[in-house]
Motif scaffolding. Structure first.
Motif, PDB file in Angstrom:
ATOM      1  N   MET A 109      35.241  52.504  41.749  1.00 55.98           N
ATOM      2  CA  MET A 109      34.737  51.165  42.050  1.00 55.98           C
ATOM      3  C   MET A 109      34.817  50.885  43.555  1.00 55.98           C
ATOM      4  N   ARG A 110      35.928  51.256  44.163  1.00 57.90           N
ATOM      5  CA  ARG A 110      36.107  51.034  45.605  1.00 57.90           C
ATOM      6  C   ARG A 110      35.087  51.837  46.411  1.00 57.90           C
TER       7      ARG A 110
ATOM      8  N   GLU B 194      26.765  50.732  37.263  1.00 58.12           N
ATOM      9  CA  GLU B 194      27.460  52.008  37.108  1.00 58.12           C
ATOM     10  C   GLU B 194      28.508  51.860  36.011  1.00 58.12           C
ATOM     11  N   GLU B 195      28.842  52.975  35.346  1.00 56.22           N
ATOM     12  CA  GLU B 195      29.903  52.952  34.345  1.00 56.22           C
ATOM     13  C   GLU B 195      31.266  53.036  35.031  1.00 56.22           C
ATOM     14  N   LEU B 196      32.111  52.066  34.771  1.00 53.62           N
ATOM     15  CA  LEU B 196      33.435  52.019  35.395  1.00 53.62           C
ATOM     16  C   LEU B 196      34.557  52.014  34.359  1.00 53.62           C
ATOM     17  N   ILE B 197      34.225  51.677  33.121  1.00 53.35           N
ATOM     18  CA  ILE B 197      35.254  51.581  32.080  1.00 53.35           C
ATOM     19  C   ILE B 197      35.689  52.980  31.656  1.00 53.35           C
TER      20      ILE B 197
ATOM     21  N   ALA C  17      35.212  43.451  33.162  1.00 50.42           N
ATOM     22  CA  ALA C  17      34.802  44.850  33.291  1.00 50.42           C
ATOM     23  C   ALA C  17      33.298  45.006  33.075  1.00 50.42           C
ATOM     24  N   LEU C  18      32.763  44.331  32.083  1.00 55.68           N
ATOM     25  CA  LEU C  18      31.324  44.402  31.825  1.00 55.68           C
ATOM     26  C   LEU C  18      30.532  43.792  32.973  1.00 55.68           C
ATOM     27  N   ARG C  19      31.069  42.718  33.540  1.00 55.76           N
ATOM     28  CA  ARG C  19      30.396  42.088  34.683  1.00 55.76           C
ATOM     29  C   ARG C  19      30.389  43.024  35.893  1.00 55.76           C
ATOM     30  N   LEU C  20      31.489  43.761  36.106  1.00 59.48           N
ATOM     31  CA  LEU C  20      31.549  44.727  37.204  1.00 59.48           C
ATOM     32  C   LEU C  20      30.511  45.831  37.019  1.00 59.48           C
ATOM     33  N   GLU C  21      30.381  46.326  35.786  1.00 61.94           N
ATOM     34  CA  GLU C  21      29.395  47.371  35.532  1.00 61.94           C
ATOM     35  C   GLU C  21      27.972  46.839  35.727  1.00 61.94           C
ATOM     36  N   GLU C  22      27.782  45.570  35.414  1.00 57.58           N
ATOM     37  CA  GLU C  22      26.469  44.960  35.613  1.00 57.58           C
ATOM     38  C   GLU C  22      26.150  44.818  37.092  1.00 57.58           C
TER      39      GLU C  22
END
Length: 214
Positions: free
Chosen positions: A34-35, A83-86, A74-79
């Protein structure tokens, strides 16, 4: 961990993505990835924090301290990153949300379980489970308990039998001492001295089948 989730983990290698902890449901995100994505796209900590409605410190914890987060964040971050982050959750490890990770899979220190290593099995010790280890070799997966013969061992064997039935695995209790029982439901009982006479995983599998047939 439900019986069906355990079956998926053992047979399909399908690890869960969500776990329950105090306060709700959580997921694990790949903070380092993510970073890297955030920096590559020129997104500041402040801008991302504002977009999510959290503090800069929280974003920093996600990236640096591997702090887990709620499902919606987490879903908002992927949106946002597309990218897939989970990351999947390993049920054979235990971690507190936001705390330093505590590794459960340590070296095999139990003398009886070490005998299984010498035969050629992969042995994964477990914690907070009704069995002591998961023993593997190829397609053979065995829920493995260890202990001296007692009524509590018999109860454990019954529970392991139910678990193995759902997970479609074998279940074995290795008795440190003597037992007159060959099997409790579908769980084979093997004395330590019997295990010491085995040299190959195939012989172990044959002994389990022999016990279960009696």
């Amino acid at each position: 961990l439900s019986l069906f989730t355990l079956a998926d983990c053992l047979l399909e290698g399908a690890l869960p993505l969500v776990y329950a902890a105090h306060g709700g449901l959580y997921v694990r995100i790949d903070g380092e990835r993510m970073r890297q994505i955030r920096l590559a796209r020129g997104i500041s900590l402040g801008a991302l924090a504002k977009e999510l409605g959290v503090s800069r410190r929280t974003i920093s914890k996600y990236e640096v301290e591997d702090m887990d987060t709620s499902v919606d964040v987490a879903l908002r971050l992927e949106e946002i990153f597309n990218e897939e982050l989970i990351e999947p959750v390993d049920p054979f490890q235990t971690e507190a949300v936001g705390a330093e990770k505590i590794e459960v899979r340590g070296p095999v220190t139990d003398n009886i379980l070490r005998l299984l290593l010498e035969i050629g099995f992969e042995v994964v010790p477990t914690n907070q489970a009704p069995f002591n280890a998961i023993t593997r070799e190829g397609k053979l997966v065995v829920l493995t308990g260890v202990g001296k013969f007692s009524q509590s061992i018999v109860k454990k064997a019954r529970l392991m039998s139910s678990l193995s039935s759902v997970a479609r695995t074998k279940s074995v209790v290795i008795v440190d001492g003597e037992t007159k029982l060959e099997c409790v439901e579908e769980t084979a009982l093997i004395e330590k001295r019997e295990l010491e006479d085995i040299d190959e995983t195939r012989d172990f599998e044959d002994l389990v089948a022999e016990k279960q047939s009696k």
